[in-house]
Scaffold this motif. Sequence first.
Motif, PDB file in Angstrom:
ATOM      1  N   VAL A  28      -9.731 -16.673-101.448  1.00 35.46           N
ATOM      2  CA  VAL A  28     -10.438 -17.642-100.606  1.00 35.46           C
ATOM      3  C   VAL A  28      -9.593 -18.870-100.312  1.00 35.46           C
ATOM      4  O   VAL A  28      -9.900 -19.629 -99.384  1.00 35.46           O
ATOM      5  N   VAL A  29      -8.544 -19.102-101.080  1.00 35.67           N
ATOM      6  CA  VAL A  29      -7.620 -20.202-100.832  1.00 35.67           C
ATOM      7  C   VAL A  29      -6.354 -19.628-100.194  1.00 35.67           C
ATOM      8  O   VAL A  29      -5.770 -18.680-100.730  1.00 35.67           O
ATOM      9  N   PRO A  30      -5.926 -20.162 -99.047  1.00 35.62           N
ATOM     10  CA  PRO A  30      -4.706 -19.641 -98.416  1.00 35.62           C
ATOM     11  C   PRO A  30      -3.524 -19.691 -99.374  1.00 35.62           C
ATOM     12  O   PRO A  30      -3.359 -20.681-100.107  1.00 35.62           O
ATOM     13  N   PRO A  31      -2.702 -18.653 -99.409  1.00 36.96           N
ATOM     14  CA  PRO A  31      -1.565 -18.632-100.327  1.00 36.96           C
ATOM     15  C   PRO A  31      -0.513 -19.688 -99.976  1.00 36.96           C
ATOM     16  O   PRO A  31      -0.460 -20.180 -98.846  1.00 36.96           O
ATOM     17  N   ILE A  32       0.304 -19.990-100.963  1.00 39.87           N
ATOM     18  CA  ILE A  32       1.478 -20.816-100.730  1.00 39.87           C
ATOM     19  C   ILE A  32       2.601 -19.877-100.307  1.00 39.87           C
ATOM     20  O   ILE A  32       3.126 -19.109-101.128  1.00 39.87           O
ATOM     21  N   TYR A  33       2.951 -19.909 -99.041  1.00 35.54           N
ATOM     22  CA  TYR A  33       4.020 -19.043 -98.544  1.00 35.54           C
ATOM     23  C   TYR A  33       5.362 -19.742 -98.788  1.00 35.54           C
ATOM     24  O   TYR A  33       5.935 -20.357 -97.905  1.00 35.54           O
ATOM     25  N   GLN A  34       5.835 -19.618-100.043  1.00 35.45           N
ATOM     26  CA  GLN A  34       7.076 -20.264-100.434  1.00 35.45           C
ATOM     27  C   GLN A  34       8.237 -19.394-100.000  1.00 35.45           C
ATOM     28  O   GLN A  34       8.868 -18.682-100.787  1.00 35.45           O
ATOM     29  N   VAL A  35       8.513 -19.437 -98.700  1.00 39.71           N
ATOM     30  CA  VAL A  35       9.478 -18.523 -98.108  1.00 39.71           C
ATOM     31  C   VAL A  35      10.245 -19.256 -97.019  1.00 39.71           C
ATOM     32  O   VAL A  35       9.706 -20.151 -96.363  1.00 39.71           O
ATOM     33  N   SER A  36      11.501 -18.891 -96.841  1.00 44.19           N
ATOM     34  CA  SER A  36      12.308 -19.530 -95.804  1.00 44.19           C
ATOM     35  C   SER A  36      12.407 -18.683 -94.538  1.00 44.19           C
ATOM     36  O   SER A  36      12.467 -19.213 -93.435  1.00 44.19           O
ATOM     37  N   THR A  37      12.425 -17.347 -94.690  1.00 43.85           N
ATOM     38  CA  THR A  37      12.595 -16.486 -93.521  1.00 43.85           C
ATOM     39  C   THR A  37      11.653 -15.296 -93.596  1.00 43.85           C
ATOM     40  O   THR A  37      11.008 -15.061 -94.634  1.00 43.85           O
ATOM     41  N   TYR A  38      11.546 -14.528 -92.505  1.00 44.52           N
ATOM     42  CA  TYR A  38      10.531 -13.483 -92.372  1.00 44.52           C
ATOM     43  C   TYR A  38      11.159 -12.219 -91.789  1.00 44.52           C
ATOM     44  O   TYR A  38      11.979 -12.298 -90.869  1.00 44.52           O
ATOM     45  N   LYS A  39      10.750 -11.056 -92.308  1.00 44.51           N
ATOM     46  CA  LYS A  39      11.236  -9.775 -91.790  1.00 44.51           C
ATOM     47  C   LYS A  39      10.713  -9.572 -90.370  1.00 44.51           C
ATOM     48  O   LYS A  39       9.526  -9.748 -90.096  1.00 44.51           O
ATOM     49  N   GLN A  40      11.618  -9.176 -89.464  1.00 45.28           N
ATOM     50  CA  GLN A  40      11.237  -8.918 -88.082  1.00 45.28           C
ATOM     51  C   GLN A  40      11.193  -7.410 -87.835  1.00 45.28           C
ATOM     52  O   GLN A  40      12.004  -6.648 -88.367  1.00 45.28           O
ATOM     53  N   ASP A  41      10.214  -7.001 -87.041  1.00 49.08           N
ATOM     54  CA  ASP A  41      10.075  -5.587 -86.683  1.00 49.08           C
ATOM     55  C   ASP A  41      10.929  -5.297 -85.451  1.00 49.08           C
ATOM     56  O   ASP A  41      10.422  -5.168 -84.329  1.00 49.08           O
ATOM     57  N   GLY A  42      12.236  -5.242 -85.656  1.00 49.16           N
ATOM     58  CA  GLY A  42      13.160  -5.130 -84.537  1.00 49.16           C
ATOM     59  C   GLY A  42      13.540  -6.517 -84.055  1.00 49.16           C
ATOM     60  O   GLY A  42      12.900  -7.520 -84.384  1.00 49.16           O
ATOM     61  N   VAL A  43      14.587  -6.604 -83.268  1.00 51.51           N
ATOM     62  CA  VAL A  43      15.076  -7.888 -82.777  1.00 51.51           C
ATOM     63  C   VAL A  43      14.005  -8.547 -81.922  1.00 51.51           C
ATOM     64  O   VAL A  43      13.544  -7.972 -80.925  1.00 51.51           O
ATOM     65  N   GLY A  44      13.592  -9.730 -82.346  1.00 50.76           N
ATOM     66  CA  GLY A  44      12.561 -10.466 -81.624  1.00 50.76           C
ATOM     67  C   GLY A  44      11.154  -9.999 -81.913  1.00 50.76           C
ATOM     68  O   GLY A  44      10.197 -10.523 -81.334  1.00 50.76           O
ATOM     69  N   GLY A  45      10.996  -9.036 -82.815  1.00 52.14           N
ATOM     70  CA  GLY A  45       9.657  -8.539 -83.146  1.00 52.14           C
ATOM     71  C   GLY A  45       9.055  -9.331 -84.285  1.00 52.14           C
ATOM     72  O   GLY A  45       9.132  -8.927 -85.460  1.00 52.14           O
ATOM     73  N   LEU A  46       8.463 -10.464 -83.977  1.00 50.49           N
ATOM     74  CA  LEU A  46       7.952 -11.370 -84.999  1.00 50.49           C
ATOM     75  C   LEU A  46       6.534 -10.996 -85.412  1.00 50.49           C
ATOM     76  O   LEU A  46       5.707 -10.608 -84.589  1.00 50.49           O
ATOM     77  N   ARG A  47       6.249 -11.127 -86.687  1.00 49.60           N
ATOM     78  CA  ARG A  47       4.897 -10.889 -87.197  1.00 49.60           C
ATOM     79  C   ARG A  47       4.138 -12.223 -87.227  1.00 49.60           C
ATOM     80  O   ARG A  47       4.436 -13.096 -88.029  1.00 49.60           O
ATOM     81  N   GLY A  48       3.184 -12.363 -86.334  1.00 52.54           N
ATOM     82  CA  GLY A  48       2.394 -13.588 -86.294  1.00 52.54           C
ATOM     83  C   GLY A  48       3.155 -14.780 -85.763  1.00 52.54           C
ATOM     84  O   GLY A  48       2.708 -15.923 -85.918  1.00 52.54           O
ATOM     85  N   GLY A  49       4.328 -14.552 -85.168  1.00 51.83           N
ATOM     86  CA  GLY A  49       5.104 -15.652 -84.618  1.00 51.83           C
ATOM     87  C   GLY A  49       5.993 -16.347 -85.615  1.00 51.83           C
ATOM     88  O   GLY A  49       6.575 -17.389 -85.307  1.00 51.83           O
ATOM     89  N   TYR A  50       6.140 -15.793 -86.816  1.00 47.50           N
ATOM     90  CA  TYR A  50       6.926 -16.452 -87.862  1.00 47.50           C
ATOM     91  C   TYR A  50       8.326 -15.847 -87.943  1.00 47.50           C
ATOM     92  O   TYR A  50       8.491 -14.628 -88.044  1.00 47.50           O
ATOM     93  N   GLU A  51       9.327 -16.729 -87.901  1.00 49.24           N
ATOM     94  CA  GLU A  51      10.712 -16.272 -88.023  1.00 49.24           C
ATOM     95  C   GLU A  51      11.508 -17.079 -89.031  1.00 49.24           C
ATOM     96  O   GLU A  51      12.399 -16.571 -89.690  1.00 49.24           O
TER      97      GLU A  51
END
Length: 392
Positions: A36-59
């Motif tokens: 019920v509490v949003p997680p702490i996304y302690q992350v610097s970068t995000y896996k992309q589904d192919g070049v420019g394939g962002l998940r939720g707009g996060y890169e």
Amino acid sequence: MSDERTTEGPGGHSGQSFETLAIHAGNTADPLTGAVVPPIYQVSTYKQDGVGGLRGGYEYSRSANPTRTALEENLAALEGGRRGLAFASGLAAEDCLLRTLLSPGDHVIIPNDAYGGTFRLFAKVVSRWGVEFSVADTGDVAAVRAALTEKTKAIWVETPSNPLLGITDIAALATVAQGAGAKLVVDNTFASPYLQQPLALGADVVVHSMTKYMGGHSDVVGGALVVNDPDLAEELAYHQNAMGAVAGPFDAWLVLRGIKTLAVRMDRHSENATRIVEMLKSHPRVTRVLYPGLPEHPGHEIAAKQMKSFGGMVSFQVEGGEEAAVEVCNRARLFTLGESLGGVESLIEHPGRMTHASVAGSALEVPADLIRLSVGIESADDLLADLRQALG
């Protein structure tokens, strides 16, 4: 003053009470676990589904981070705005705003009792870009009109102000700013969105030091901007990313946690402050009490019109001058001697030597016998006893 604050802005949450928004806006349960509490996304970068394939707009987390997104959505909802942006500090938010709004040769009007850090930003940093500023009593509409020039691009307001608790009529200055083609910027840190919503009164930008009442527990530093204009929002978001002074995920999470109790905390801050003001008014060593809840305060009627209640900040002056004021600060025990404000614990400070030392010798210099209180949510009786012994 109304008993319940609702948000009617364009942020997508019209009609819900403030208390509900504070807990739920931006706080979507985690889709993976149901937390019920949003997680702490302690992350610097995000896996992309192919070049420019962002998940939720996060890169990359300077550009966007899910925990910061949750906070920014919450901020927009609470202030009734379209877009909220979270920064590493209140001054980082101000810096981004000024770089977005201003160019060399532009002019800004600032309050004659602005926060010392804001004054330093204008006097020592912004002025080096070729931006000019002048000082005016923003509680006096005629004085602000007189300070306008053809180059004025912004009118900067704190209400209540720090540390003299001055009150500015936001709606009146919004009309002045609009007529001059300038933006009205309101620092809403002392009031919080629970007590006052400047965008609804015509302001263009709301500024917060989230370190204070929004976080509420003296354990995080952060800043925020909230706006309605979608074009300005995009410009600010561009500069936020380009300059990079963003709120980290853990800091964003801490502020989100604090905001959930903002309404109940602000009610208690205001109640305790009212009792302390009553005592100070009758104390023989106190020569003046500055609090917008007092009928004799010059901004009382405006504050009653645009605020839900009068907040937890109190300033007062004592007989005996600067040394006597310093002595009172040093004698306090339950009131912690320290800078900042807005936490659950009560703080006491001497603005002339502490938070506002940067304005010494300027038009914004504060009285040497001034003491500022950030009234916490402890027992009012215990706070009163401590002040009485400190005053001797």
